[in-house]
Design a protein around this motif. Structure first.
Motif, PDB file in Angstrom:
ATOM      1  N   LYS A  40       0.821  -1.202   0.000  1.00 48.24           N
ATOM      2  CA  LYS A  40       0.000   0.000   0.000  1.00 48.24           C
ATOM      3  C   LYS A  40       0.858   1.257   0.000  1.00 48.24           C
ATOM      4  CE  LYS A  40      -3.755   2.273   2.538  1.00 48.24           C
ATOM      5  NZ  LYS A  40      -4.672   2.171   3.705  1.00 48.24           N
ATOM      6  N   GLU A  41       1.984   1.228   0.694  1.00 45.63           N
ATOM      7  CA  GLU A  41       2.851   2.398   0.780  1.00 45.63           C
ATOM      8  C   GLU A  41       3.353   2.834  -0.595  1.00 45.63           C
ATOM      9  OE1 GLU A  41       3.126  -0.354   2.550  1.00 45.63           O
ATOM     10  OE2 GLU A  41       2.341   0.428   4.463  1.00 45.63           O
ATOM     11  N   ARG A  42       3.554   1.869  -1.464  1.00 47.29           N
ATOM     12  CA  ARG A  42       4.016   2.190  -2.820  1.00 47.29           C
ATOM     13  C   ARG A  42       2.939   2.946  -3.584  1.00 47.29           C
ATOM     14  NH1 ARG A  42       5.721  -2.383  -7.218  1.00 47.29           N
ATOM     15  NH2 ARG A  42       6.743  -1.024  -8.741  1.00 47.29           N
ATOM     16  N   ILE A  43       1.688   2.537  -3.404  1.00 42.92           N
ATOM     17  CA  ILE A  43       0.582   3.223  -4.053  1.00 42.92           C
ATOM     18  C   ILE A  43       0.443   4.645  -3.496  1.00 42.92           C
ATOM     19  CG2 ILE A  43      -1.899   3.176  -4.487  1.00 42.92           C
ATOM     20  CD1 ILE A  43      -0.379   0.888  -5.831  1.00 42.92           C
ATOM     21  N   LEU A  44       0.546   4.784  -2.186  1.00 41.11           N
ATOM     22  CA  LEU A  44       0.386   6.091  -1.557  1.00 41.11           C
ATOM     23  C   LEU A  44       1.471   7.063  -2.009  1.00 41.11           C
ATOM     24  CD1 LEU A  44      -0.609   5.002   2.066  1.00 41.11           C
ATOM     25  CD2 LEU A  44      -2.097   5.905   0.272  1.00 41.11           C
ATOM     26  N   ARG A  45       2.696   6.569  -2.187  1.00 36.05           N
ATOM     27  CA  ARG A  45       3.776   7.444  -2.665  1.00 36.05           C
ATOM     28  C   ARG A  45       3.477   7.961  -4.064  1.00 36.05           C
ATOM     29  NH1 ARG A  45       7.269   3.620  -0.204  1.00 36.05           N
ATOM     30  NH2 ARG A  45       7.679   2.666  -2.251  1.00 36.05           N
ATOM     31  N   ALA A  46       2.918   7.097  -4.897  1.00 38.38           N
ATOM     32  CA  ALA A  46       2.599   7.518  -6.268  1.00 38.38           C
ATOM     33  C   ALA A  46       1.471   8.545  -6.290  1.00 38.38           C
ATOM     34  CB  ALA A  46       2.220   6.300  -7.110  1.00 38.38           C
ATOM     35  N   ILE A  47       0.531   8.415  -5.365  1.00 37.03           N
ATOM     36  CA  ILE A  47      -0.597   9.357  -5.316  1.00 37.03           C
ATOM     37  C   ILE A  47      -0.127  10.730  -4.861  1.00 37.03           C
ATOM     38  CG2 ILE A  47      -2.803   9.858  -4.189  1.00 37.03           C
ATOM     39  CD1 ILE A  47      -3.082   6.783  -3.814  1.00 37.03           C
ATOM     40  N   GLY A  48       0.724  10.758  -3.841  1.00 35.56           N
ATOM     41  CA  GLY A  48       1.233  12.026  -3.342  1.00 35.56           C
ATOM     42  C   GLY A  48       0.232  12.805  -2.519  1.00 35.56           C
ATOM     43  N   ALA A  49      -0.799  12.148  -2.012  1.00 35.74           N
ATOM     44  CA  ALA A  49      -1.800  12.808  -1.167  1.00 35.74           C
ATOM     45  C   ALA A  49      -1.882  12.062   0.158  1.00 35.74           C
ATOM     46  CB  ALA A  49      -3.162  12.829  -1.838  1.00 35.74           C
ATOM     47  N   THR A  50      -1.975  12.810   1.230  1.00 33.79           N
ATOM     48  CA  THR A  50      -2.075  12.247   2.569  1.00 33.79           C
ATOM     49  C   THR A  50      -3.165  12.981   3.333  1.00 33.79           C
ATOM     50  OG1 THR A  50      -0.387  13.786   3.383  1.00 33.79           O
ATOM     51  CG2 THR A  50       0.369  11.613   2.624  1.00 33.79           C
ATOM     52  N   PRO A  51      -3.645  12.418   4.445  1.00 33.18           N
ATOM     53  CA  PRO A  51      -4.639  13.130   5.243  1.00 33.18           C
ATOM     54  C   PRO A  51      -4.173  14.544   5.596  1.00 33.18           C
ATOM     55  CG  PRO A  51      -4.457  10.875   5.991  1.00 33.18           C
ATOM     56  CD  PRO A  51      -3.370  11.067   4.977  1.00 33.18           C
ATOM     57  N   GLY A  52      -5.028  15.513   5.282  1.00 31.84           N
ATOM     58  CA  GLY A  52      -4.703  16.908   5.539  1.00 31.84           C
ATOM     59  C   GLY A  52      -4.144  17.654   4.357  1.00 31.84           C
ATOM     60  N   SER A  53      -3.783  16.938   3.281  1.00 31.87           N
ATOM     61  CA  SER A  53      -3.198  17.599   2.113  1.00 31.87           C
ATOM     62  C   SER A  53      -4.278  18.071   1.152  1.00 31.87           C
ATOM     63  CB  SER A  53      -2.249  16.650   1.394  1.00 31.87           C
ATOM     64  OG  SER A  53      -2.974  15.623   0.731  1.00 31.87           O
ATOM     65  N   GLU A  54      -3.870  18.888   0.179  1.00 30.57           N
ATOM     66  CA  GLU A  54      -4.763  19.279  -0.900  1.00 30.57           C
ATOM     67  C   GLU A  54      -4.987  18.087  -1.825  1.00 30.57           C
ATOM     68  OE1 GLU A  54      -6.154  22.193  -1.266  1.00 30.57           O
ATOM     69  OE2 GLU A  54      -5.044  23.418   0.177  1.00 30.57           O
ATOM     70  N   LEU A  55      -6.093  18.146  -2.579  1.00 30.76           N
ATOM     71  CA  LEU A  55      -6.306  17.129  -3.612  1.00 30.76           C
ATOM     72  C   LEU A  55      -5.223  17.238  -4.680  1.00 30.76           C
ATOM     73  CD1 LEU A  55     -10.138  17.314  -4.297  1.00 30.76           C
ATOM     74  CD2 LEU A  55      -8.901  15.336  -3.460  1.00 30.76           C
ATOM     75  N   PRO A  56      -4.819  16.110  -5.252  1.00 31.21           N
ATOM     76  CA  PRO A  56      -3.913  16.189  -6.399  1.00 31.21           C
ATOM     77  C   PRO A  56      -4.517  17.054  -7.494  1.00 31.21           C
ATOM     78  CG  PRO A  56      -4.110  13.932  -5.626  1.00 31.21           C
ATOM     79  CD  PRO A  56      -5.145  14.726  -4.888  1.00 31.21           C
ATOM     80  N   ARG A  57      -3.672  17.834  -8.156  1.00 29.83           N
ATOM     81  CA  ARG A  57      -4.168  18.759  -9.182  1.00 29.83           C
ATOM     82  C   ARG A  57      -4.723  18.053 -10.402  1.00 29.83           C
ATOM     83  NH1 ARG A  57      -4.663  24.316  -7.945  1.00 29.83           N
ATOM     84  NH2 ARG A  57      -3.392  24.589  -6.080  1.00 29.83           N
TER      85      ARG A  57
END
Length: 341
Positions: A40-57
């Motif tokens: 899962k961590e690999r997927i999350l790194r590719a997304i670049g979004a975490t709780p509290g962050s802005e939505l990916p552009r």
């Protein structure tokens, strides 16, 4: 009405409330589903979004990054509002070699709905938007199609009933052959208002395999309404569970939501073959959905798992209400996936 990444879903797939970019709520949770082998961590790194962050552009750019990962066949990212005032970012992953929800070929013909129907549908979506703003989205499905409590919406839907007889063959042609997915989605909605529901079940079942998610969602909702009618009256209507089960392995959030809802409704009439299909192809998917943070999305797959495992709904509900969801899911997993324990 088109939907995009910054649409905020409310009950109906064709209703979207688009927020100005400056007003975008923050990401509250990131739910990744469909992963069996990839970390899962690999997927999350590719997304670049975490709780509290802005939505990916860019939704498209993130999905391209995900598909570029080794072992990923396809990916889809969607934002859903809201959990505690924050967006849930759902990320569906189709790993190579895992169960696949296969769609029918994309239609290619220039077939369109009559202007009278398109205009009525536009009026309906406008009325639906006003109803949503007022929190007035209750609907009655006992007639085998949606009739909303909101008087403006209901009045237009009653016109759809007459369209279901006048334009039935036209709706069939658009749903099966039109190159325009919005036209197909409207046709799927309209065909559900046919007087003889039994005659349109196959059309809607074909719609469940449409390559466009908005068409699949609309067809699924129409079939769910017919299932309500079939449950309450002995009409000899048979709705096959096959494609609703396959939806449980989709990368599209709408498929994942509608599949368990309809299967729960149909459960008492499911064949042994359908139950075997769920056990063989969908238990891991149901387990991950049943653990989702947003409880309205997690409850239908949770209850479906209990039914498949032979656990009384009262016991499942009691565990849910007592905050013992994880303990009950561990029991379900041990029952349904014994070889993995």
């Amino acid at each position: 009405m088109s939907l995009n990444f910054y649409s905020i879903c409310r009950t109906f797939a064709f209703l979207a409330v688009i927020l100005p970019l400056a007003a975008q709520p923050k990401v509250g949770y990131v739910e990744v589903f469909g992963i069996r082998k990839l970390p899962k961590e690999r997927i999350l790194r590719a997304i670049g979004a975490t709780p509290g962050s802005e939505l990916p552009r860019s939704k498209g750019e993130v999905e391209e990054k995900l598909v570029a990962l080794d072992g990923v066949a396809s990916a889809q990212m969607e934002a859903f509002c809201c959990e505690d005032g924050r967006l849930i970012l759902y990320v569906g992953i189709q790993e190579r070699g895992m169960p696949l929800f296969e769609f029918r070929p994309t239609p290619t013909e220039d077939v369109f709905l009559p202007d009278e129907v398109s205009q009525a549908y536009a009026e309906f979506t406008a009325a639906l938007g006003r109803a949503a703003a007022a929190g007035d989205l209750d609907e009655d499905l006992t007639a085998g199609h949606s009739l909303m409590r909101n008087p403006d919406c209901r009045a237009i839907q009653q016109r759809f009933v007459s369209f279901g007889s006048t334009y039935l063959e036209h709706f069939r042609a658009v749903l099966s052959r039109s190159a325009d997915p919005e036209q197909r989605a409207m046709a799927a909605y309209m065909i559900g208002y046919a007087a003889d529901k039994k005659t349109v079940v196959d059309d809607l079942q074909a719609g469940l395999r449409d390559p466009a998610p908005e068409v699949r969602l609309t067809a699924a909702r129409a079939l769910r309404a017919i299932a309500v009618l079939a449950r309450d009256k002995a009409l000899g209507i048979q709705i096959r569970a096959t494609w609703f089960v396959e939806m449980l392995n989709s990368v599209a959030l709408a498929d994942r939501i509608e599949g368990p809802r309809t299967l729960n409704l149909m459960f008492d009439d499911l064949s042994e073959g359908a139950l075997a299909q769920i056990r063989e192809r969908a238990i891991p998917s149901l387990l991950e959905m049943a653990r989702w943070t947003h409880l309205p999305h997690a409850l239908p797959p949770y209850l479906l798992l209990g039914r498949v495992a032979g656990i009384a709904e009262t016991e499942m509900s009691a565990a849910w209400e007592a905050g013992k969801r994880d303990e009950m899911l561990a029991r379900v997993e041990k029952t349904l996936l014994p070889k993995r324990k």
